[in-house]
Design a protein around this motif. Sequence first.
Motif, PDB file in Angstrom:
ATOM      1  N   LYS A  26      70.657   3.465  19.037  1.00 41.95           N
ATOM      2  CA  LYS A  26      71.662   2.499  19.534  1.00 41.95           C
ATOM      3  C   LYS A  26      71.257   1.957  20.906  1.00 41.95           C
ATOM      4  N   ASP A  27      71.779   0.800  21.240  1.00 44.60           N
ATOM      5  CA  ASP A  27      71.628   0.223  22.595  1.00 44.60           C
ATOM      6  C   ASP A  27      70.183   0.207  23.091  1.00 44.60           C
ATOM      7  N   VAL A  28      69.277  -0.203  22.228  1.00 42.54           N
ATOM      8  CA  VAL A  28      67.851  -0.131  22.579  1.00 42.54           C
ATOM      9  C   VAL A  28      67.557  -0.897  23.876  1.00 42.54           C
ATOM     10  N   GLU A  29      68.055  -2.109  23.978  1.00 37.00           N
ATOM     11  CA  GLU A  29      67.674  -2.924  25.148  1.00 37.00           C
ATOM     12  C   GLU A  29      68.296  -2.391  26.439  1.00 37.00           C
ATOM     13  N   LYS A  30      69.522  -1.852  26.318  1.00 37.40           N
ATOM     14  CA  LYS A  30      70.172  -1.293  27.512  1.00 37.40           C
ATOM     15  C   LYS A  30      69.402  -0.047  28.008  1.00 37.40           C
ATOM     16  N   VAL A  31      69.069   0.820  27.086  1.00 38.03           N
ATOM     17  CA  VAL A  31      68.340   2.037  27.480  1.00 38.03           C
ATOM     18  C   VAL A  31      66.948   1.664  28.011  1.00 38.03           C
ATOM     19  N   PHE A  32      66.333   0.668  27.383  1.00 43.07           N
ATOM     20  CA  PHE A  32      65.014   0.208  27.851  1.00 43.07           C
ATOM     21  C   PHE A  32      65.113  -0.246  29.314  1.00 43.07           C
ATOM     22  N   ARG A  33      66.160  -1.004  29.633  1.00 42.03           N
ATOM     23  CA  ARG A  33      66.324  -1.482  31.020  1.00 42.03           C
ATOM     24  C   ARG A  33      66.503  -0.321  31.996  1.00 42.03           C
ATOM     25  N   ASN A  34      67.302   0.675  31.601  1.00 37.26           N
ATOM     26  CA  ASN A  34      67.481   1.854  32.461  1.00 37.26           C
ATOM     27  C   ASN A  34      66.144   2.571  32.686  1.00 37.26           C
ATOM     28  N   ALA A  35      65.393   2.717  31.596  1.00 33.67           N
ATOM     29  CA  ALA A  35      64.090   3.392  31.696  1.00 33.67           C
ATOM     30  C   ALA A  35      63.132   2.551  32.536  1.00 33.67           C
ATOM     31  N   PHE A  36      63.190   1.250  32.377  1.00 35.39           N
ATOM     32  CA  PHE A  36      62.341   0.331  33.145  1.00 35.39           C
ATOM     33  C   PHE A  36      62.604   0.527  34.643  1.00 35.39           C
ATOM     34  N   ASN A  37      63.886   0.592  35.013  1.00 36.04           N
ATOM     35  CA  ASN A  37      64.244   0.793  36.420  1.00 36.04           C
ATOM     36  C   ASN A  37      63.718   2.123  36.938  1.00 36.04           C
ATOM     37  N   LEU A  38      63.818   3.142  36.108  1.00 33.58           N
ATOM     38  CA  LEU A  38      63.279   4.449  36.490  1.00 33.58           C
ATOM     39  C   LEU A  38      61.769   4.330  36.740  1.00 33.58           C
ATOM     40  N   GLY A  39      61.074   3.660  35.833  1.00 31.57           N
ATOM     41  CA  GLY A  39      59.619   3.470  35.971  1.00 31.57           C
ATOM     42  C   GLY A  39      59.277   2.718  37.252  1.00 31.57           C
ATOM     43  N   GLN A  40      60.040   1.693  37.546  1.00 28.69           N
ATOM     44  CA  GLN A  40      59.794   0.916  38.778  1.00 28.69           C
ATOM     45  C   GLN A  40      59.918   1.797  40.012  1.00 28.69           C
ATOM     46  N   GLY A  41      60.944   2.643  40.019  1.00 23.57           N
ATOM     47  CA  GLY A  41      61.156   3.558  41.146  1.00 23.57           C
ATOM     48  C   GLY A  41      60.006   4.557  41.265  1.00 23.57           C
ATOM     49  N   LEU A  42      59.541   5.083  40.139  1.00 25.24           N
ATOM     50  CA  LEU A  42      58.456   6.079  40.167  1.00 25.24           C
ATOM     51  C   LEU A  42      57.164   5.464  40.693  1.00 25.24           C
ATOM     52  N   ALA A  43      56.951   4.174  40.363  1.00 25.68           N
ATOM     53  CA  ALA A  43      55.722   3.491  40.793  1.00 25.68           C
ATOM     54  C   ALA A  43      55.649   3.366  42.315  1.00 25.68           C
ATOM     55  N   GLN A  44      56.806   3.394  42.989  1.00 26.62           N
ATOM     56  CA  GLN A  44      56.814   3.312  44.458  1.00 26.62           C
ATOM     57  C   GLN A  44      56.271   4.598  45.090  1.00 26.62           C
ATOM     58  N   LYS A  45      56.428   5.714  44.356  1.00 25.09           N
ATOM     59  CA  LYS A  45      56.120   7.008  44.983  1.00 25.09           C
ATOM     60  C   LYS A  45      54.886   7.710  44.423  1.00 25.09           C
ATOM     61  N   HIS A  46      54.377   7.213  43.300  1.00 27.75           N
ATOM     62  CA  HIS A  46      53.283   7.949  42.647  1.00 27.75           C
ATOM     63  C   HIS A  46      52.131   7.021  42.274  1.00 27.75           C
ATOM     64  N   ASP A  47      50.910   7.605  42.248  1.00 27.79           N
ATOM     65  CA  ASP A  47      49.759   6.786  41.846  1.00 27.79           C
ATOM     66  C   ASP A  47      49.242   7.163  40.457  1.00 27.79           C
ATOM     67  N   LEU A  48      49.849   8.164  39.855  1.00 26.13           N
ATOM     68  CA  LEU A  48      49.544   8.472  38.445  1.00 26.13           C
ATOM     69  C   LEU A  48      50.788   9.095  37.810  1.00 26.13           C
ATOM     70  N   ILE A  49      51.176   8.548  36.677  1.00 27.79           N
ATOM     71  CA  ILE A  49      52.283   9.139  35.924  1.00 27.79           C
ATOM     72  C   ILE A  49      51.710   9.598  34.589  1.00 27.79           C
ATOM     73  N   MET A  50      52.013  10.853  34.258  1.00 28.41           N
ATOM     74  CA  MET A  50      51.661  11.340  32.917  1.00 28.41           C
ATOM     75  C   MET A  50      52.974  11.580  32.186  1.00 28.41           C
ATOM     76  N   ILE A  51      53.074  11.094  30.950  1.00 34.01           N
ATOM     77  CA  ILE A  51      54.331  11.278  30.207  1.00 34.01           C
ATOM     78  C   ILE A  51      54.090  12.058  28.915  1.00 34.01           C
ATOM     79  N   GLY A  52      54.837  13.145  28.760  1.00 36.57           N
ATOM     80  CA  GLY A  52      54.844  13.916  27.514  1.00 36.57           C
ATOM     81  C   GLY A  52      56.205  13.786  26.855  1.00 36.57           C
ATOM     82  N   GLU A  53      56.368  14.401  25.685  1.00 30.83           N
ATOM     83  CA  GLU A  53      57.642  14.249  24.956  1.00 30.83           C
ATOM     84  C   GLU A  53      57.995  15.518  24.206  1.00 30.83           C
ATOM     85  N   SER A  54      59.261  15.651  23.872  1.00 33.03           N
ATOM     86  CA  SER A  54      59.663  16.641  22.885  1.00 33.03           C
ATOM     87  C   SER A  54      60.763  16.033  22.028  1.00 33.03           C
TER      88      SER A  54
END
Length: 347
Positions: free
Chosen positions: A125-153
Amino acid sequence: MDSLSPENVRLPEKPLFVCVLANTATAYIEGLSAAGKTAKLTDYTPAGDAEVLHKGTIIDIPVLPMTPPYDTPTPALITRAALQLTGVPQLLVNAGLRVLPAKEVPLVDIGGKPGEDIRGSAAVKDVEKVFRNAFNLGQGLAQKHDLIMIGESIPAGTTTANAVLQSLGYDGNVSSSSSSNPLKLKRDVVEAALKSSGITFGSLRDDPFKAIGCVGDPMMVAVAGIAAGLGNTRLMLAGGTQMEAIYALIKHLGYPTDNIMIVTTSYVAADGSANFGEIAGQLGARCYGVDPGFGESESPGLKQYERGFVKEGVGAGGAVYLALMHGYSRIDIRMEIEKLCLELCRL
Ligand code: AAM
């Protein structure tokens, strides 16, 4: 010399490991996922993985996530041990958990809900809304980090990955948490899922959000959103064929992929029942399969990885890669993992 081998890649100054956690009701299909002792117990797997990542043991979750029939322990212990060695910090993201980990485990909530069975009319549900929230999170992380590794469960994540890859026009078998990949069952589930949403092979090439919404899972929208928000920041997608589906989503959404590489274990890269290398070729993705060297291990739990149980998950291959990048030897890394495995398998 392989330019992608861990000793040849640039060491980041401020890396961060992110683990994205969610559930999908697709995992209730008997025999589809082995990321939990039973189909029903897969509800607890991502929350249990979060507890192991945070504390090195389960806290409120009643059983350690295990793969039957030999109770092969969760790859979260591999990730935890490798990250502990390197000192790389971690961030846990709730993208749609049915069961939450203990309160003391810090979670960033991006507003996602658990996914539905992909054979129904709507999977996320709400794919575009959740995508925007995640996008904002990614933007914030890019300010503080020079490498992001993402895993999943997310149990049953390889099946949802298969459905998304097909709807975007990529062919090939996905890997599995089971030593005998339930390919026929996966094919039937994916066929029913595509049919129920009126999708044919490649018909959603230009509509990746619809692919996630109809036949994907909540972890995918979160990882794709974070990745898109990162801009040019170096990104390592830590996983196998599931991360290939996310790479495809990022590409079809029109975001850059030059900053991305996929890192998995040699167990997935060499899995003869799946087509990790072929799919990477179709995507034009840079990828690497790390051998954690469990063949040398005395630990019965880890030895089972060599026999095809579990294989990967929770960014385990990526975390070992990070430790190798930091100059730790394969033996040191394996010994750290064995130590934690010994403690956890006593539980
Ligand atoms: C994640 N936690 C796990 C685990 N995974 N704990 C125990 N075993 C695993 N394999 P499938 O589609 O077959 O369910 O495989 C995908 C799942 O297996 C994902 O959750 C992945 O992280 C791994």
